[in-house]
Write a protein that holds these residues in place. Structure first.
Motif, PDB file in Angstrom:
ATOM      1  N   LEU A 183      -7.155   7.491   2.621  1.00  0.00           N
ATOM      2  CA  LEU A 183      -7.162   7.911   1.215  1.00  0.00           C
ATOM      3  C   LEU A 183      -5.759   8.257   0.731  1.00  0.00           C
ATOM      4  O   LEU A 183      -5.389   7.941  -0.409  1.00  0.00           O
ATOM      5  N   LYS A 184      -4.958   8.898   1.580  1.00  0.00           N
ATOM      6  CA  LYS A 184      -3.580   9.231   1.207  1.00  0.00           C
ATOM      7  C   LYS A 184      -2.776   7.954   0.956  1.00  0.00           C
ATOM      8  O   LYS A 184      -2.011   7.863  -0.022  1.00  0.00           O
ATOM      9  N   ASP A 185      -2.960   6.974   1.816  1.00  0.00           N
ATOM     10  CA  ASP A 185      -2.252   5.704   1.657  1.00  0.00           C
ATOM     11  C   ASP A 185      -2.681   5.009   0.370  1.00  0.00           C
ATOM     12  O   ASP A 185      -1.846   4.499  -0.384  1.00  0.00           O
ATOM     13  N   TRP A 186      -3.980   5.002   0.124  1.00  0.00           N
ATOM     14  CA  TRP A 186      -4.498   4.363  -1.103  1.00  0.00           C
ATOM     15  C   TRP A 186      -3.977   5.077  -2.343  1.00  0.00           C
ATOM     16  O   TRP A 186      -3.560   4.430  -3.310  1.00  0.00           O
ATOM     17  N   LEU A 187      -3.989   6.406  -2.324  1.00  0.00           N
ATOM     18  CA  LEU A 187      -3.582   7.187  -3.490  1.00  0.00           C
ATOM     19  C   LEU A 187      -2.117   6.930  -3.838  1.00  0.00           C
ATOM     20  O   LEU A 187      -1.753   6.829  -5.017  1.00  0.00           O
ATOM     21  N   ARG A 188      -1.284   6.794  -2.827  1.00  0.00           N
ATOM     22  CA  ARG A 188       0.131   6.560  -3.071  1.00  0.00           C
ATOM     23  C   ARG A 188       0.392   5.169  -3.673  1.00  0.00           C
ATOM     24  O   ARG A 188       1.456   4.929  -4.265  1.00  0.00           O
ATOM     25  N   LYS A 189      -0.554   4.278  -3.520  1.00  0.00           N
ATOM     26  CA  LYS A 189      -0.412   2.932  -4.075  1.00  0.00           C
ATOM     27  C   LYS A 189      -0.966   2.810  -5.490  1.00  0.00           C
ATOM     28  O   LYS A 189      -0.900   1.729  -6.085  1.00  0.00           O
TER      29      LYS A 189
END
Length: 311
Positions: free
Chosen positions: A32-38
């Motif tokens: 989720l952190k990776d997705w949010l940063r994108k």
């Protein structure tokens, strides 16, 4: 003794109910952190422990990463859709004092075997003068925000709606736009699971009250409603350990828990105002067709029930 309003220690039971483990949580939070940063138009989750917050959001979304992604977009956009309930979250101003004095929202200690918590909604007085729907919405979303920051402590809600003091004049104050936004957007941003709804002391305007919400609530939620003519019937469905003392239970009174929540929100005013700034940047939204303006298109439902002819 100061009453608790959030029980993070109950989170372990909720994790078990949802089938979540430390390993799966760690992996899903990282995803989720990776997705949010994108997402150029979303984030950051400023002022909170991001890992803890995302873990709580994952729990709120029943351990579904994909559901989290869809609902996170609504979470950040909600601040544009309903700015009036996030602005200046001062819970000790005169307006909010009146709200806490006239309307009860009380989450009770203890969980069922399924991880559900009892929450009581009622009016303390039949006088509707100080009832303001927007203030009630402000309180509900503050409760949701504090849960996200401190710990999701339940897998679902068992809602007791005590309508003993509900009058037509209360219903007349329900803005249709506010009701729509709460059910279509706020509930998606904070997807609380409703396990059951127990309506006690139904008024003669019961059908009218249900009809306010019928256009916005899924049928499966209506199917979970049980109507009881009096409080005694509740004891057949809910353990006394989970009921407030007002209803013959072993828990604190509704007024005590309602006041405890006000004190909690006053203590956490800075945090509440910080998370209120979690807004989407609509100028950076990749798909302009999903711009917030398209979310808030007038559906011809402005106004309230004041204009209805009420018997």
């Amino acid at each position: 003794m100061k009453l608790k309003t959030i029980w993070p220690e109950d989170g372990a039971k909720v994790l078990k109910v949802l089938g979540m483990t430390e390993a799966t949580v760690k992996a899903d939070v990282a995803s989720l952190k990776d997705w949010l940063r994108k997402q150029p138009h979303l984030g950051p989750l400023s002022g909170v422990n991001e890992d803890k917050w995302l873990k709580n959001y994952l729990m709120l979304n029943k351990n579904s990463v994909e559901r989290c992604k869809a609902n996170l977009d609504v979470y950040f956009t909600l601040r544009w859709i309903m700015p009036e309930v996030f602005q200046d979250r001062d819970m000790k101003c005169d307006t909010m004092n009146r709200s806490f004095d006239n309307t009860c929202i009380a989450f009770m200690p203890g969980l069922t075997a399924e991880g559900h918590r009892v929450v009581v909604y009622s009016h303390f007085t039949p006088d509707p003068t100080d009832f303001v729907l927007q203030d009630m919405a402000r309180r509900l979303l503050a409760i949701a925000d504090l849960g996200m920051c401190e710990g999701v402590d339940r897998a679902g809600d068992i809602i007791i709606m005590d309508l003993l003091h509900t009058r037509v004049a209360h219903l007349a104050k329900y803005s249709l736009n506010m009701v729509r936004n709460m059910f279509q957007y706020a509930w998606k941003a904070y997807p609380e699971r409703v396990a059951a709804i127990h309506i006690v002391n139904p008024p003669h305007v019961m059908e009218m009250a249900l009809n306010i919400f019928r256009p916005f609530v899924k049928q499966k939620i209506f199917d979970r409603i049980q109507i009881h003519s009096n409080i005694e019937c509740l004891k057949e469905h809910i353990s006394l350990d989970l009921l407030p003392s007002d209803y013959g239970g072993h828990g604190p009174s509704c007024k005590e828990m309602n006041k405890a929540w006000q004190n909690k929100m006053i203590d956490c005013r800075d945090l509440l105002n910080t998370v209120a700034s979690h807004k989407s940047n609509e100028s950076l939204r990749p798909d302009v067709r999903k711009h917030v303006d398209s979310w808030t298109t007038d559906l011809g439902m402005n106004g309230s029930f004041r204009k209805l002819s009420l018997d």
